[in-house]
Design a protein around this motif. Sequence first.
Motif, PDB file in Angstrom:
ATOM      1  N   ARG A 242    -142.171 -11.765  38.677  1.00 57.10           N
ATOM      2  CA  ARG A 242    -140.970 -12.794  38.880  1.00 57.10           C
ATOM      3  C   ARG A 242    -141.050 -13.727  37.667  1.00 57.10           C
ATOM      4  O   ARG A 242    -140.198 -14.816  37.621  1.00 57.10           O
ATOM      5  CB  ARG A 242    -141.536 -13.742  39.995  1.00 57.10           C
ATOM      6  CG  ARG A 242    -141.215 -13.259  41.283  1.00 57.10           C
ATOM      7  CD  ARG A 242    -142.050 -14.125  42.607  1.00 57.10           C
ATOM      8  NE  ARG A 242    -140.860 -15.503  42.410  1.00 57.10           N
ATOM      9  CZ  ARG A 242    -139.706 -15.449  43.202  1.00 57.10           C
ATOM     10  NH1 ARG A 242    -139.260 -14.491  43.727  1.00 57.10           N
ATOM     11  NH2 ARG A 242    -139.150 -16.795  42.822  1.00 57.10           N
TER      12      ARG A 242
ATOM     13  N   ALA B  33    -137.509  -9.733  45.394  1.00 61.52           N
ATOM     14  CA  ALA B  33    -136.854 -10.969  44.367  1.00 61.52           C
ATOM     15  C   ALA B  33    -135.682 -10.689  43.801  1.00 61.52           C
ATOM     16  O   ALA B  33    -135.113 -11.482  43.543  1.00 61.52           O
ATOM     17  CB  ALA B  33    -137.851 -11.380  43.360  1.00 61.52           C
ATOM     18  N   ARG B  34    -135.131  -9.379  43.980  1.00 59.38           N
ATOM     19  CA  ARG B  34    -134.016  -8.801  43.424  1.00 59.38           C
ATOM     20  C   ARG B  34    -132.845  -9.802  44.023  1.00 59.38           C
ATOM     21  O   ARG B  34    -131.785 -10.247  43.225  1.00 59.38           O
ATOM     22  CB  ARG B  34    -133.624  -7.614  43.731  1.00 59.38           C
ATOM     23  CG  ARG B  34    -134.722  -6.646  42.904  1.00 59.38           C
ATOM     24  CD  ARG B  34    -134.362  -5.197  43.124  1.00 59.38           C
ATOM     25  NE  ARG B  34    -133.028  -4.744  42.647  1.00 59.38           N
ATOM     26  CZ  ARG B  34    -132.966  -4.482  41.161  1.00 59.38           C
ATOM     27  NH1 ARG B  34    -134.049  -4.541  40.240  1.00 59.38           N
ATOM     28  NH2 ARG B  34    -131.986  -4.021  40.489  1.00 59.38           N
TER      29      ARG B  34
ATOM     30  N   VAL C 160    -131.300  -7.831  33.163  1.00 61.30           N
ATOM     31  CA  VAL C 160    -132.529  -8.207  33.947  1.00 61.30           C
ATOM     32  C   VAL C 160    -132.488  -7.346  35.132  1.00 61.30           C
ATOM     33  O   VAL C 160    -133.277  -6.522  35.754  1.00 61.30           O
ATOM     34  CB  VAL C 160    -132.775  -9.481  34.278  1.00 61.30           C
ATOM     35  CG1 VAL C 160    -134.289  -9.667  35.018  1.00 61.30           C
ATOM     36  CG2 VAL C 160    -133.261 -10.121  32.967  1.00 61.30           C
ATOM     37  N   LEU C 161    -131.234  -7.316  35.878  1.00 57.43           N
ATOM     38  CA  LEU C 161    -131.132  -6.868  37.289  1.00 57.43           C
ATOM     39  C   LEU C 161    -130.986  -5.367  37.015  1.00 57.43           C
ATOM     40  O   LEU C 161    -131.547  -4.541  37.959  1.00 57.43           O
ATOM     41  CB  LEU C 161    -129.379  -7.434  37.728  1.00 57.43           C
ATOM     42  CG  LEU C 161    -129.582  -8.655  38.441  1.00 57.43           C
ATOM     43  CD1 LEU C 161    -128.299  -8.946  38.639  1.00 57.43           C
ATOM     44  CD2 LEU C 161    -130.355  -8.604  39.890  1.00 57.43           C
TER      45      LEU C 161
ATOM     46  N   TYR D  28    -128.548 -11.775  32.469  1.00 59.80           N
ATOM     47  CA  TYR D  28    -128.800 -11.419  33.567  1.00 59.80           C
ATOM     48  C   TYR D  28    -128.729 -10.159  34.204  1.00 59.80           C
ATOM     49  O   TYR D  28    -129.472  -9.765  35.062  1.00 59.80           O
ATOM     50  CB  TYR D  28    -127.924 -12.610  34.388  1.00 59.80           C
ATOM     51  CG  TYR D  28    -128.258 -14.083  34.073  1.00 59.80           C
ATOM     52  CD1 TYR D  28    -129.158 -14.610  33.197  1.00 59.80           C
ATOM     53  CD2 TYR D  28    -127.361 -15.022  34.757  1.00 59.80           C
ATOM     54  CE1 TYR D  28    -129.234 -15.872  33.054  1.00 59.80           C
ATOM     55  CE2 TYR D  28    -127.548 -16.360  34.516  1.00 59.80           C
ATOM     56  CZ  TYR D  28    -128.578 -16.827  33.615  1.00 59.80           C
ATOM     57  OH  TYR D  28    -128.939 -18.200  33.449  1.00 59.80           O
TER      58      TYR D  28
ATOM     59  N   VAL E  59    -143.239  -5.576  35.788  1.00 62.37           N
ATOM     60  CA  VAL E  59    -142.594  -6.098  36.921  1.00 62.37           C
ATOM     61  C   VAL E  59    -143.165  -7.510  37.653  1.00 62.37           C
ATOM     62  O   VAL E  59    -144.238  -7.456  37.673  1.00 62.37           O
ATOM     63  CB  VAL E  59    -142.666  -4.935  38.252  1.00 62.37           C
ATOM     64  CG1 VAL E  59    -141.846  -5.592  39.428  1.00 62.37           C
ATOM     65  CG2 VAL E  59    -142.055  -3.709  37.628  1.00 62.37           C
TER      66      VAL E  59
ATOM     67  N   PHE F 190    -132.875 -13.372  42.765  1.00 63.15           N
ATOM     68  CA  PHE F 190    -132.416 -13.511  41.406  1.00 63.15           C
ATOM     69  C   PHE F 190    -130.868 -13.504  41.136  1.00 63.15           C
ATOM     70  O   PHE F 190    -130.224 -14.043  40.436  1.00 63.15           O
ATOM     71  CB  PHE F 190    -132.864 -12.254  40.490  1.00 63.15           C
ATOM     72  CG  PHE F 190    -132.857 -12.336  38.843  1.00 63.15           C
ATOM     73  CD1 PHE F 190    -133.797 -12.922  38.465  1.00 63.15           C
ATOM     74  CD2 PHE F 190    -131.682 -11.917  38.610  1.00 63.15           C
ATOM     75  CE1 PHE F 190    -133.574 -13.169  36.624  1.00 63.15           C
ATOM     76  CE2 PHE F 190    -131.261 -11.931  36.916  1.00 63.15           C
ATOM     77  CZ  PHE F 190    -132.239 -12.427  36.275  1.00 63.15           C
TER      78      PHE F 190
ATOM     79  N   HIS G  58    -139.403 -13.250  35.227  1.00 56.96           N
ATOM     80  CA  HIS G  58    -138.293 -12.895  34.615  1.00 56.96           C
ATOM     81  C   HIS G  58    -137.170 -13.941  35.075  1.00 56.96           C
ATOM     82  O   HIS G  58    -136.068 -13.961  34.488  1.00 56.96           O
ATOM     83  CB  HIS G  58    -137.513 -11.349  34.954  1.00 56.96           C
ATOM     84  CG  HIS G  58    -138.392 -10.295  34.454  1.00 56.96           C
ATOM     85  ND1 HIS G  58    -138.253  -9.849  32.983  1.00 56.96           N
ATOM     86  CD2 HIS G  58    -139.434  -9.473  34.729  1.00 56.96           C
ATOM     87  CE1 HIS G  58    -138.831  -9.012  32.869  1.00 56.96           C
ATOM     88  NE2 HIS G  58    -139.642  -8.694  33.758  1.00 56.96           N
ATOM     89  N   PHE G  59    -137.635 -14.582  36.095  1.00 59.61           N
ATOM     90  CA  PHE G  59    -136.853 -15.891  36.574  1.00 59.61           C
ATOM     91  C   PHE G  59    -136.865 -17.078  35.372  1.00 59.61           C
ATOM     92  O   PHE G  59    -135.864 -17.701  35.252  1.00 59.61           O
ATOM     93  CB  PHE G  59    -137.239 -16.520  37.622  1.00 59.61           C
ATOM     94  CG  PHE G  59    -136.926 -15.621  38.989  1.00 59.61           C
ATOM     95  CD1 PHE G  59    -135.835 -16.336  39.834  1.00 59.61           C
ATOM     96  CD2 PHE G  59    -137.393 -14.475  39.472  1.00 59.61           C
ATOM     97  CE1 PHE G  59    -135.514 -15.556  41.100  1.00 59.61           C
ATOM     98  CE2 PHE G  59    -137.105 -13.851  40.636  1.00 59.61           C
ATOM     99  CZ  PHE G  59    -136.055 -14.289  41.358  1.00 59.61           C
TER     100      PHE G  59
ATOM    101  N   ARG H 274    -138.450  -4.282  36.342  1.00 54.99           N
ATOM    102  CA  ARG H 274    -138.410  -5.468  35.703  1.00 54.99           C
ATOM    103  C   ARG H 274    -138.815  -6.517  37.044  1.00 54.99           C
ATOM    104  O   ARG H 274    -139.555  -7.353  37.058  1.00 54.99           O
ATOM    105  CB  ARG H 274    -137.271  -6.180  35.238  1.00 54.99           C
ATOM    106  CG  ARG H 274    -137.190  -5.540  33.693  1.00 54.99           C
ATOM    107  CD  ARG H 274    -136.142  -6.053  32.713  1.00 54.99           C
ATOM    108  NE  ARG H 274    -136.213  -5.602  31.444  1.00 54.99           N
ATOM    109  CZ  ARG H 274    -135.444  -5.870  30.607  1.00 54.99           C
ATOM    110  NH1 ARG H 274    -134.792  -7.050  30.341  1.00 54.99           N
ATOM    111  NH2 ARG H 274    -135.405  -5.262  29.501  1.00 54.99           N
ATOM    112  N   LEU H 275    -137.662  -6.728  38.067  1.00 55.44           N
ATOM    113  CA  LEU H 275    -138.021  -7.520  38.963  1.00 55.44           C
ATOM    114  C   LEU H 275    -138.575  -6.916  40.431  1.00 55.44           C
ATOM    115  O   LEU H 275    -138.328  -5.811  40.554  1.00 55.44           O
ATOM    116  CB  LEU H 275    -136.711  -7.923  39.557  1.00 55.44           C
ATOM    117  CG  LEU H 275    -135.780  -9.011  38.582  1.00 55.44           C
ATOM    118  CD1 LEU H 275    -134.310  -9.029  38.879  1.00 55.44           C
ATOM    119  CD2 LEU H 275    -136.486 -10.267  38.416  1.00 55.44           C
TER     120      LEU H 275
END
Length: 748
Positions: free
Chosen positions: A224, A275-276, A264-265, A261, A222, A279, A226-227, A270-271
């Motif tokens: 950021r 931050a969801r 990831v969501l 994308y 988990v 993203f 992943h951005f 992950r996020l």
Amino acid sequence: MPKLSLVVPVHKVQGYLPECLDSVLGQDCTDFEIIAVDDCSPDGSGAILDEYAKRDSRIRVIHLTENVGLGRARNAGLEKATGEYVLFLDSDDTLSDGALSAIHDRLEATGNPEILVFDYARTYWNGSVRPNMRADLLKEDGPDVFSLAERPRLLDLLQIVWNKAYRRDFVTRAGLTFPPGYYEDAPWTFRSLISAERIAVLDRVCVHYRQRREGGNILKTVSRKHFDVFDQYRRVFDHLDAHEELAQWRGPLFRKMVDHYLTVLERPGRLPQDARAEFFHRAAADYRARVPKGFSRPAGGRGHKYGILERDAYAAMVSVLAAAKFRRRVRTSTRTALNRSKRGAMGAFYQSQLRLPLEEDLVLFSAYWSRSVSCNPAAIDAELARLAPRMRRVWAVHAEHVAKVPKGVRVVRVGSREYWAAVARAKYLVNNVNFPDSVVKREGQIHVQTHHGTPLKSMGLDQQKFPASTDMNFDKLLKRCDRWDYSISSNRFSTVIWERVYPCSYTTLETGYPRNDVLANATWGDVRAARAALGLADGAKAFLYMPTHREYQPGFTPPLDLARLADELGPDVTVLVRGHYFYGSSPHVSELRRTGRIVDVSGHARVEELYLAADALITDYSSAMFDYAVLDRPIISYVPDWDVYSAVRGTYFDLLQEPPGAVATTQAELLRLLASGDYDSPETAERRDVFRRRFCEFDDGHAAERVVRRVFLGEEELLPVVRFDERRHVPTPAEALTADQAEEPVAS
């Protein structure tokens, strides 16, 4: 020039790196080189690479002076590659048997294409293997060589670089390099595939893709980070914008971008929650900026999510994801009910204690399944009393062993209310084995796993290879190990093994074994006192015999005639016999004890005192050899059943080839060694020195202090280890007998 260059970036993989390198070096195809890039790894990975490079000239090692990340480490290796083709292999993965021959032959058979795509399989800690779900795309139907336009579905393969061989002149011509970031495979994979004119496939599993339990993969954290996926797809579309001849790929790559994308969501874990939304809105902006004219969304639920993203309708996406989460919750309801039932079985009192705050100054110790106050936990306990007397120290001991607990030690009986209260509320739990499955690891609790020996025999997950040696439930084992915060290691050899066979998210502390501090710091007075406690006469020679447990034997039956041994050695020699703690009291040993020709020390409280008293150690596969080596006294390996033991239990090195001293495989040979004195010769001393430097490298007498300062006092840096040749010499029994009281041990 070799046919193949394998670029292997390395960072914090010391537990897996030897297996990776062995899988390459053991290939029947030898026309390759390895470019190993140490990405400033903080563990022992760099040293492992250097050791391998010394043994095999096909390995070239690059040591980076700062950590640059996976992509740029690959770039550093790529610059040094000289092969006709370049392959990338992650350092926790392995090649399958015959993989390089299959790749080499396929390249030759297809006229050396620019890219060869081969198959892989996922491998798991329990030995299971899962095939690539899109392996059908690698069927060798149709032309041997083709462009991506002829087989565009190759884009549906996982976006990875290590399932391909790239012709190096093509890499140079296409200007391929890895960008910084965490999704660096995407731009390389897409740019290479759409640029290549000649592609071939190999329908064969060549790489075993390790699925690590403990993380080590951005996709399982988990964060950021992943951005980073947005920057990587910006690079992909910037490349398309710069090359009009590649415009046909805008639609397929747009779809890959959107799918990525959404993945990831959608994937939990992950996020970060906060931050969801950010993203999602950035993904929606990329969607609207890059959607090709005339683009048709996929059908069904996937297409519905495309539409939500295009409208930037975050509330709608939240609803969709919530519905999916609810479905997952329903699927796991049975498992949840079972877990609640198990928690209920622990008892209402324990549950009530778990709801109370942790006691920050409380430490709970246990050793050998709560049988005694001993080993590494006892040494840490003593040092904690010295450095942090404010801490409250409690030991968990089974009721039948409480009588043997030293005076002054606070005890809670296992299973009592006091025990469950301590387990629930102690800030620190220290053990040399695992606590029971019923113990819950609370947030904020710190579990210290000290272990209780350097492993010669296979341990942890490696025991799966030797089913005759255990009936262990390995899934439960790993769940117990998941509770560890720290794993204590006595040498780098152990560190590598522990991290591989117990793949969990703990921190390794290379401190040395606290229990060996008393050996490293011993004086002539300590040696004399240990001998006096055993009633050993001045000048009498004492051999300590410590055989280990054998799974294929039901009880303690020493593999030598102890009475004959005592007779042959004469009246001036005492044989101290200590059976493995698994055996308990043995009628066989009791009979020998009554003869007076040996002394049964199986029940002696502190094995360290036995080490100090003995002139030499006779053992087989026991971890005692690693501890006794701290004293730099003779060790005799009596191993009459080496072939059976190594086959049934499995071992990490060949004791016959790398012993700590003399070796005997028959009783006659053992008697000859002992009677002649050949067990203590220049040759055996040289073997012992090599052994000590390998396995006693951190045992300088300050191990417990390192643990206490790091774990309990919060000091980030460990005390430096005293250099091997500057350590104190521990007196032998003969030296202790003649020592003057004013003498102190000096550096050896």
